[in-house]
Scaffold this active site. Structure first.
Site, PDB file in Angstrom:
ATOM      1  N   CYS A  13       0.858  -1.178   0.000  1.00  0.00           N
ATOM      2  CA  CYS A  13       0.000   0.000   0.000  1.00  0.00           C
ATOM      3  C   CYS A  13       0.898   1.233   0.000  1.00  0.00           C
ATOM      4  O   CYS A  13       2.090   1.136  -0.301  1.00  0.00           O
ATOM      5  CB  CYS A  13      -0.991  -0.014   1.169  1.00  0.00           C
ATOM      6  SG  CYS A  13      -0.291   0.208   2.819  1.00  0.00           S
ATOM      7  N   ASN A  16       2.414   1.506   4.300  1.00  0.00           N
ATOM      8  CA  ASN A  16       2.631   0.255   5.025  1.00  0.00           C
ATOM      9  C   ASN A  16       2.282   0.369   6.509  1.00  0.00           C
ATOM     10  O   ASN A  16       2.940  -0.198   7.357  1.00  0.00           O
ATOM     11  CB  ASN A  16       4.065  -0.249   4.832  1.00  0.00           C
ATOM     12  CG  ASN A  16       4.296  -1.684   5.273  1.00  0.00           C
ATOM     13  OD1 ASN A  16       5.365  -2.012   5.769  1.00  0.00           O
ATOM     14  ND2 ASN A  16       3.324  -2.558   5.110  1.00  0.00           N
TER      15      ASN A  16
END
Length: 157
Positions: A13, A16
């Protein structure tokens, strides 16, 4: 029993700290529940470096804990060049994550990069970033990740 994990998966993502640590923890829990933990190497990382070394967002830790998953030991890290060779799959939580991964990938590793929900259950949608929202956003993201993790595991039967 295999000495080496059969497949390695990196969930990615932006920072994190919210979605990818949840995905790492939930998928680890799912494979353990199914007696398949030895078949996988699982990690998570962020495309950005803002939170490197920090634990997951307290709201991610809380929602995971409510479902019996402990992610409190995880620490944020940024995706590094070696990850593209180390992992068999790099699964982005949203299309921006996937685009960033593709920009950083070496030519031969592009096929390893996928949108998590698209790869897991053929739904081309993003897992929304709950960072700026409330608790309900984290609960919704948890449910999406749990469902996708079950679907992902079924791909390796």
């Amino acid at each position: 029993m295999n000495a080496k994990p059969r497949i390695s998966i990196l969930f990615v993502c932006l920072g994190n700290i919210c979605r990818s640590p949840l995905a790492e923890g939930v998928f680890r829990s799912v494979v353990t529940e199914h007696g398949r933990a030895a078949d996988f190497m699982i990690g998570s990382a962020g495309t950005g470096a803002w939170h490197v070394g920090n634990p997951p967002d307290p709201r991610s830790i809380d929602i995971a804990r409510r479902f019996g998953v402990d992610i409190s030991h995880q620490r944020a890290r940024q995706v590094e060049a070696a990850d593209f060779n180390r992992y068999d799959l790099l699964l982005g939580m949203d299309r921006n994550n996937v685009q960033t991964l593709r920009q950083r990938a070496a030519g031969g590793t592009l096929g390893k990069i996928h949108l998590f929900l698209d790869y897991a259950n053929d739904r081309v949608i993003d897992i929304p970033d709950p960072y700026y929202g409330g608790e309900d956003g984290f609960a919704s993201v948890y449910q999406m990740i749990r469902e996708a993790s079950e679907a992902l595991l079924s791909k390796f039967d």
